[in-house]
Each structure stands twice: as C-alpha cells, then as structure tokens.
Design a protein around this motif. Structure first.
Motif, mmCIF file in Angstrom:
data_model
loop_
_atom_site.group_PDB
_atom_site.id
_atom_site.type_symbol
_atom_site.label_atom_id
_atom_site.label_comp_id
_atom_site.label_asym_id
_atom_site.label_seq_id
_atom_site.Cartn_x
_atom_site.Cartn_y
_atom_site.Cartn_z
ATOM 1 N N TYR A 1 0.849 -1.216 -0.037
ATOM 2 C CA TYR A 1 0.055 0.047 -0.082
ATOM 3 C C TYR A 1 1.111 1.264 0.108
ATOM 4 C CZ TYR A 1 -3.276 -3.381 1.641
ATOM 5 O OH TYR A 1 -4.032 -4.639 1.608
ATOM 6 N N PHE A 2 0.487 2.302 -0.608
ATOM 7 C CA PHE A 2 1.235 3.434 -0.509
ATOM 8 C C PHE A 2 0.252 4.940 -0.378
ATOM 9 C CE2 PHE A 2 -0.405 3.709 -4.849
ATOM 10 C CZ PHE A 2 -0.466 4.993 -5.126
ATOM 11 N N VAL A 3 0.787 5.638 0.113
ATOM 12 C CA VAL A 3 0.296 7.300 0.219
ATOM 13 C C VAL A 3 1.625 8.171 -0.299
ATOM 14 C CG1 VAL A 3 0.930 7.546 2.578
ATOM 15 C CG2 VAL A 3 -1.024 8.736 1.576
ATOM 16 N N LYS A 4 1.247 9.251 -0.523
ATOM 17 C CA LYS A 4 2.165 10.109 -1.286
ATOM 18 C C LYS A 4 1.566 11.665 -1.090
ATOM 19 C CE LYS A 4 2.895 10.255 -5.832
ATOM 20 N NZ LYS A 4 2.909 9.451 -7.071
ATOM 21 N N LYS A 5 2.744 12.506 -0.983
ATOM 22 C CA LYS A 5 2.391 13.795 -0.758
ATOM 23 C C LYS A 5 3.429 14.725 -1.529
ATOM 24 C CE LYS A 5 0.750 17.502 1.054
ATOM 25 N NZ LYS A 5 -0.723 18.082 0.824
ATOM 26 N N PRO A 6 2.909 15.286 -2.520
ATOM 27 C CA PRO A 6 3.667 16.193 -3.593
ATOM 28 C C PRO A 6 4.015 17.566 -2.928
ATOM 29 C CG PRO A 6 1.736 15.272 -4.761
ATOM 30 C CD PRO A 6 1.408 15.046 -3.309
ATOM 31 N N PHE A 7 4.843 18.434 -3.152
ATOM 32 C CA PHE A 7 5.248 19.613 -2.542
ATOM 33 C C PHE A 7 6.020 20.360 -3.504
ATOM 34 C CE2 PHE A 7 8.611 16.595 -1.265
ATOM 35 C CZ PHE A 7 9.907 17.216 -1.642
ATOM 36 N N THR A 8 5.894 21.552 -3.501
ATOM 37 C CA THR A 8 6.395 22.427 -4.319
ATOM 38 C C THR A 8 7.910 23.052 -3.984
ATOM 39 O OG1 THR A 8 4.290 23.616 -4.795
ATOM 40 C CG2 THR A 8 6.435 24.936 -5.376
ATOM 41 N N ILE A 9 8.961 23.124 -4.898
ATOM 42 C CA ILE A 9 10.023 23.709 -4.736
ATOM 43 C C ILE A 9 10.244 24.902 -5.812
ATOM 44 C CG2 ILE A 9 12.745 23.437 -5.271
ATOM 45 C CD1 ILE A 9 12.646 20.430 -4.121
ATOM 46 N N VAL A 10 10.693 26.009 -5.051
ATOM 47 C CA VAL A 10 10.913 27.268 -5.916
ATOM 48 C C VAL A 10 12.350 27.675 -5.565
ATOM 49 C CG1 VAL A 10 10.353 29.872 -5.985
ATOM 50 C CG2 VAL A 10 8.410 28.229 -5.445
ATOM 51 N N ALA A 11 13.159 27.574 -6.516
ATOM 52 C CA ALA A 11 14.503 27.520 -6.644
ATOM 53 C C ALA A 11 14.990 28.993 -6.269
ATOM 54 C CB ALA A 11 15.083 27.337 -7.930
ATOM 55 N N PHE B 1 -3.526 4.085 -0.322
ATOM 56 C CA PHE B 1 -4.371 4.448 0.861
ATOM 57 C C PHE B 1 -5.323 5.375 0.511
ATOM 58 C CE2 PHE B 1 -0.900 2.954 3.672
ATOM 59 C CZ PHE B 1 -1.498 2.086 4.266
ATOM 60 N N ALA B 2 -5.313 6.338 -0.236
ATOM 61 C CA ALA B 2 -6.340 7.226 -0.737
ATOM 62 C C ALA B 2 -6.032 7.813 -2.065
ATOM 63 C CB ALA B 2 -6.484 8.377 0.380
ATOM 64 N N GLY B 3 -7.117 8.332 -2.756
ATOM 65 C CA GLY B 3 -6.687 8.832 -4.093
ATOM 66 C C GLY B 3 -8.003 9.320 -4.580
ATOM 67 N N PRO B 4 -7.821 9.672 -6.053
ATOM 68 C CA PRO B 4 -6.840 9.776 -6.764
ATOM 69 C C PRO B 4 -5.577 11.072 -6.128
ATOM 70 C CG PRO B 4 -8.356 11.060 -7.742
ATOM 71 C CD PRO B 4 -9.262 10.118 -6.779
ATOM 72 N N PHE B 5 -4.510 10.927 -6.622
ATOM 73 C CA PHE B 5 -3.461 11.789 -5.895
ATOM 74 C C PHE B 5 -3.330 13.097 -7.067
ATOM 75 C CE2 PHE B 5 -2.301 7.918 -4.074
ATOM 76 C CZ PHE B 5 -2.327 8.419 -2.850
#
Length: 308
Positions: A71-81, A287-291
């Motif tokens: 099973y998986f869960v994911k959390k994207p995040f932003t990078i501002v250079a 675990f939850a979605g769609p992502f």
C-alpha cells in the motif's frame, strides 16, 4: 531520482506471539517522523502535459515479508529555486510585432493588418500587462468582437532540443469597449492580462558552475550537481493576440521570479491541479486517491511590483 530512501519497521511481532498478533491500538495515532535535506540545485516545480518537474514524498507499507500486497500514500510539494542573476537589461526595452492577412474573395477581397507593442518584455506574477493595439480601418466589423489574448508557455527538453507543443496558460476576451474606435482601431493603454501564478522563464545557465545561486564547491551533492549545469527543461512564455479567426500576433515575454520575503504571497498554479500518478505506483494499492497536486508560486502585490 530518489534523494531519500529508508526502510522502517512500524510494528514488530513481540517474542512469544503468533504471526499477525501485534499490540495494535485502534484509536492511537502511529507516526514515524523523518527528515530529508534537499539537494542544492533542484529546479523549480513545473507541471505540464508534455513534461514536468515533480517532487513528492511517498510511503509504502507492506504487511510482512510474505505479503504480496503493498500500500502507498504520497504527498507532493513545491520547490521554488533561489532567484538567479538579474534579468538582462534588454528585457526592459519595448517589444512589438505586426501581421497581415487577406479576407473575402473576388471583388470583395480586403487586407487586414495589425500591430501590437508592449513597453517592456519582463513581467512578474501579479503584474498587469499593458500595451498598444492598432488595426487598420479596413477591418471587418466582426474583428473587434473577436479579439482574444492568451498567455502561452512552451517547454523545450534541453538535452535533446525537442520542443513540445505550446500550451495556453491563460486566455481572455477583450471587451469591445477596450478597443472601440471610429475609423482606425488603436488604443495605447489596453489591459491585455495579469500575469498569473506560474514558474519563471528558465534562466540562461551560468558558465561558472553556479546553479540557482549555489556554487559547485560548497554543495554536498556535487556528484549530481554537475548534471544541472544545463536545466532539465526550458520554459518560455509569449503573449498571443488573436484578431478574428485568422490573424495571430505573438510577442515573446520573460516572466521573472520575485525574491522571497516575509510578505511573499504564494498562490496555486493557474493551470490547476494535475494527476500525479507515477508509473511505479501501478503495482501498489493506494491508501487514498486519486492523487492530484498544483504547485504554488510567489505572486507580487501591487506595492511590491512597483518597486521592481
């Protein structure tokens, strides 16, 4: 590219217990804090239909070594250079374009010409783009009712030089009162658009091994930093003005990046949230979605932009 990968045991079978007999508390919140330092030189997040630069944390859970289901869960995040070097002074000079086309047929054939100009080519998210539009007095009446302004982005894969199709990031129809005139259609103070929350135009790489404000000698990730002397993808922008169904004018512009401060406002990307499913997610159960995820970018307020 994986920057952080660690296997951890959430629950272990105590000695003398049967397999699957864990001291699990149903109403208890289990957590495993972790830290991952970001490598220097990471480019700014970007989501597009033809290319993306995406960062996320993903946790995969397996129920014992013999389980076939993960099973998986994911959390994207932003990078501002970090902000690169100041823009080229050429970006502050006016830019212009003109086009012509014919319309009608036989004895009713006519010629339509149009000109567009901007006082500069460098703009920042949150800034309003003013400009001039001129159409000769032989234009068909319906042209005034069909003037559309678009902000376009174009992605180039730097290593291969492959250019993707352009994408419309923002579009708006000019109001007839904005361009109404008697004989010759001309206005010098037209509001074309307000630059939305988007990543900046990709800067030209520094030949002194400096990438996004960091030099190669001080980076702990120098083994991978050398591959970022050139950007992964190049993002360019232009403003298009469509007069009627056939006449298209286009001006390249530069979208700069605001320097972050305590008052910096971050807004969600104007293109909205996108599906962030990866190919290696297919063999796992979510675990939850769609992502989905939409990056955020700094957008200037009027007072901040007036200081630029």
């Amino acid at each position: 590219k994986v920057y952080f990968d660690r296997d951890l045991t959430l629950l272990e079978r105590p000695p003398g217990r049967q397999p699957g007999d864990f001291p699990w508390l149903a109403d208890h919140l289990y957590s495993l804090p972790f830290e991952c330092p970001l490598p220097k030189g990471c480019p700014t997040s970007y989501e597009g239909p033809h290319a993306f630069i995406r960062y996320f944390a993903r946790a995969t859970v397996e129920e014992g070594s013999k389980s076939k289901t993960a099973y998986f869960v994911k959390k994207p995040f932003t990078i501002v250079a970090p902000v690169d070097a100041p823009a080229n002074p050429e970006a502050l000079r006016p830019v212009a374009a003109s086009e012509a086309t014919t319309f009608g047929g036989c004895c009713c054939r006519g010629r339509l010409t149009a000109e567009i100009s901007l006082p500069k080519s460098l703009y920042y998210p949150g800034e309003t783009v003013y400009g001039s539009l001129k159409i000769d007095n032989r234009h068909p009446r319906h042209v005034i009712e069909q003037i559309e302004v678009r902000l376009i982005d174009k992605v180039t894969r730097v290593q291969s030089g492959t250019v993707s199709a352009s994408r419309t990031v923002l579009s708006r129809q000019l109001d007839k009162s904005d361009v109404k005139s008697r004989s010759q259609l001309r206005r010098d103070d037209i509001v074309f658009l307000q630059v939305p929350a988007v990543p900046p135009t990709t800067a030209t790489p520094d030949q002194d091994m400096k990438v996004n404000g960091f030099d190669n000698t001080s980076s702990p990730g120098s083994a991978t930093l050398k591959y970022r002397k050139q950007p992964l993808i190049r993002i360019d922008y232009s403003i298009q003005v469509l007069c009627g169904p056939r006449l298209l004018l286009e001006l390249p512009i530069i979208i700069g990046q605001l320097e972050p401060s305590n008052d910096t406002v971050y807004r969600q990307s104007v293109v909205g949230a996108k599906d962030v499913t990866e190919t290696d997610d297919a063999n796992k159960m979510p675990f939850a979605g769609p992502f989905t995820f939409a990056p955020v970018y700094p957008v200037g307020e009027k007072e901040q932009l007036n200081g630029k």
